[in-house]
Design an enzyme around this catalytic site. Structure first.
Site, short mmCIF file in Angstrom:
data_model
loop_
_atom_site.label_atom_id
_atom_site.label_comp_id
_atom_site.label_asym_id
_atom_site.label_seq_id
_atom_site.Cartn_x
_atom_site.Cartn_y
_atom_site.Cartn_z
CG ASP A 274 42.25 39.55 42.17
OD1 ASP A 274 43.43 39.31 41.85
OD2 ASP A 274 41.79 40.70 42.31
CG HIS B 113 38.03 37.15 39.74
ND1 HIS B 113 37.78 38.11 38.77
CD2 HIS B 113 38.11 37.81 40.92
CE1 HIS B 113 37.71 39.30 39.36
NE2 HIS B 113 37.91 39.14 40.66
NI NI Z 1 38.45 40.11 44.75
#
Ligand code: NI
Length: 546
Positions: free
Chosen positions: A345, A488
């Protein structure tokens, strides 16, 4: 002349009248010469097609090399081990093969009163070696059960080993042979062979015996009577036509269907069938017999797929089917193999996203999904174009990461709409999934965008910077079939651990799939959300539940 029984024919041919009659009927003595016409001119009639003859059983080649096959391998506590290989990309052959393998896995599981579901394994480098094994389908059944490349373990009970081999790759036609053996180290319980053929130009896919036309079965039956010199059933001086049951029995008695280099189809008929049609004929000892169907009669006797294979073989065409594709564009069936979706992400990042891409591009069976922020898409178009070219999926994570439940509908629509447009403008890839920032959602917000909502089953909490080893361990420990791992690609720990995570998952038998692969390319409807593996499985089977 095939309608004349053999004994009657010899009588007929003994007389001039009979010979003329035979010629007038387009007789079966193929070298009967030219017909003499009224004006004395001699014309060559259409030459008789070559006959179906007896031959040796087809021996499948063991040296067919096809670039880009997608190797699969599973081990299952239901007592199965299996290897099979898909053609690259979206080919009609692949779901047919998956269904065939799935049927064998289910049926083995049922012998233990279990259901087959994909399982992860203890880490093993052996699980990096997937797909077909050269020569493996020609081993003896006992060798297959004992071969460490094919059978990693034995629990002492009857288990099933499936192995595979490409046996045809000519022009756009392809064939894969599966061998399915059940037994234990001291006993072989069953031993089956399946050959699945396809023409990638048309998508037509069929098992070996199904490349023979139904209408050709009486012709094959006649060829058996004639070649084996068997008496055909007679009634009132006429041959009794074969019953539909006899033809159906013949059909299921056909096996070992292959093609020689002339393009002839070579088909073996089971001895159980020849013993039925030879009943009462003392001169013939029933056994399996192999028929050679001449290439010249391919369109008469074979389906369009069979005729295409025959033509490709007769012309010695090199393989011209689909070439290798990136992992994320390969066919997967997550009901057969353990799949896991790794998601990143908040990117992309010009510095760190390419490092993640490098980790994936050097490893097989691995693609990821990137839930992107629109604000980061701008200026990173090249990174994203690379990700798409390497088979990864790009999805929507809003423009600048607000909590959706704090926004009105119009603001959410701007968040997802602008982001989708930026991604699609930059790469041409269609956005199909959305993950709301923080996983923050409710019934209202989920209906403001046209995508299903993808949350996660494993949170590595990598944003807290726990260190690379911890991120890797959390991802590996939390993985399960059909799970979704959240990370991430903007955090150094995560980026540094990307390769170790891919390796660790592969050694546990996983294929790392995109979200779209997880749903077999059929996104669930808007409004649905996913935060565990069972929800994913249920959605994949939603159409069956109705
Ligand atoms: Ni996020």
């Amino acid at each position: 002349m095939k309608e004349f029984p053999r004994k009657s024919r010899s009588l007929l041919i003994g007389s001039t009248v009979g010979l003329i009659a035979a010629l007038a009927l387009g007789g079966c003595s193929s070298n009967s010469g030219s017909a003499i016409l009224g004006g004395g001119s001699v014309l060559n009639p259409t030459p008789e097609p070559p006959k179906i003859t007896l031959g040796d059983p087809h021996i499948y080649p063991t040296d067919i090399q096809v670039e880009g096959l997608t190797g699969q391998r599973i081990l299952s506590s239901t007592g199965s081990e299996a290897r099979w290989s898909y053609l690259p990309g979206d080919q009609a052959f692949n779901p047919v093969l998956a269904s065939l393998v799935g049927d064998y896995l289910s049926s083995q599981a049922q012998t233990r009163e279990m259901s087959y579901i994909p399982e992860a394994q203890e880490p093993s480098e052996a699980l990096l070696d997937r797909g077909c094994v050269s020569g493996s389908t020609s081993l003896s059944a006992q060798e297959i059960l004992e071969n460490p490349d094919l059978s990693l373990y034995s629990d002492g009970q009857i288990q099933q080993t499936i192995t595979c081999e490409p046996v045809l790759a000519s022009g756009t036609t392809f064939g894969e042979r599966l061998r399915i053996v059940r037994g234990n180290p001291t006993e072989v319980v069953s031993d089956w062979v399946e050959v699945l053929y396809t023409d990638t130009a048309t998508g037509e896919t069929a098992r070996g015996r199904d490349v023979i036309q139904e209408a050709a079965l009486p012709v094959l039956l006649d060829a058996l009577y004639e070649n084996l010199k068997l008496d055909q059933p007679m009634s009132g001086g006429q041959v009794v036509p074969p019953s539909s049951e006899t033809l159906a029995d013949l059909k299921v008695s056909l096996y070992n269907v292959g093609f020689n280099d002339r393009g002839d189809a070579v088909v073996t008929v089971d001895g159980a069938f020849t013993s039925v049609i030879a009943a009462g004929d003392q001169k013939y000892q029933p056994k399996a017999e192999t028929l050679v169907l001449p290439a010249e009669r391919a369109t008469e006797l074979l389906t369009p797929l069979g005729a295409a294979i025959s033509a490709a073989k007769a012309s010695s065409l090199p393989w011209s089917g689909p070439g290798a594709v990136a992992s994320g564009n390969e066919y997967v069936d997550c009901d057969l193999i353990p799949c896991v979706a790794v998601t990143y992400d908040d990117g992309p990042s010009a510095e760190s996203t390419p490092v993640v891409l490098d980790a994936y591009s050097s490893r097989p069976y691995a693609a990821a999904t990137f839930f992107l922020l629109g604000t980061n898409v701008l200026g990173n178009e090249q990174v994203l174009q690379r990700a798409v070219a390497e088979g990864h999926e790009l999805a929507n994570h809003s423009w600048n990461h607000p909590a959706f439940t704090t926004l009105d509908d119009a603001s959410i629509q701007a968040e997802w709409g602008d982001t989708t447009k930026a991604i699609e403008d930059a790469t041409g890839q269609t956005v199909k999934y959305l993950r709301p920032p923080y996983g923050d959602m409710d019934e209202r917000t989920r209906m403001t965008y046209p995508y299903p909502t993808i949350l996660w089953s494993v949170d590595t909490n990598d944003w807290q910077h726990p260190g690379t080893d911890v991120v890797v361990q959390r991802a590996l420990d939390g993985a399960e079939p059909d799970g979704i791992i959240l990370m991430h690609d903007i955090h150094p720990d995560t980026v540094a651990g990307a390769g170790a995570i891919v390796d660790g998952l592969l050694m546990r038998g996983y294929t790392l799939v995109t979200i779209d692969q997880l749903f077999t390319g059929n996104p669930p409807p808007q409004g649905q959300y996913f935060w565990d593996a069972q929800m994913v499985r249920d959605a994949r089977h939603a159409d069956e539940a109705q």
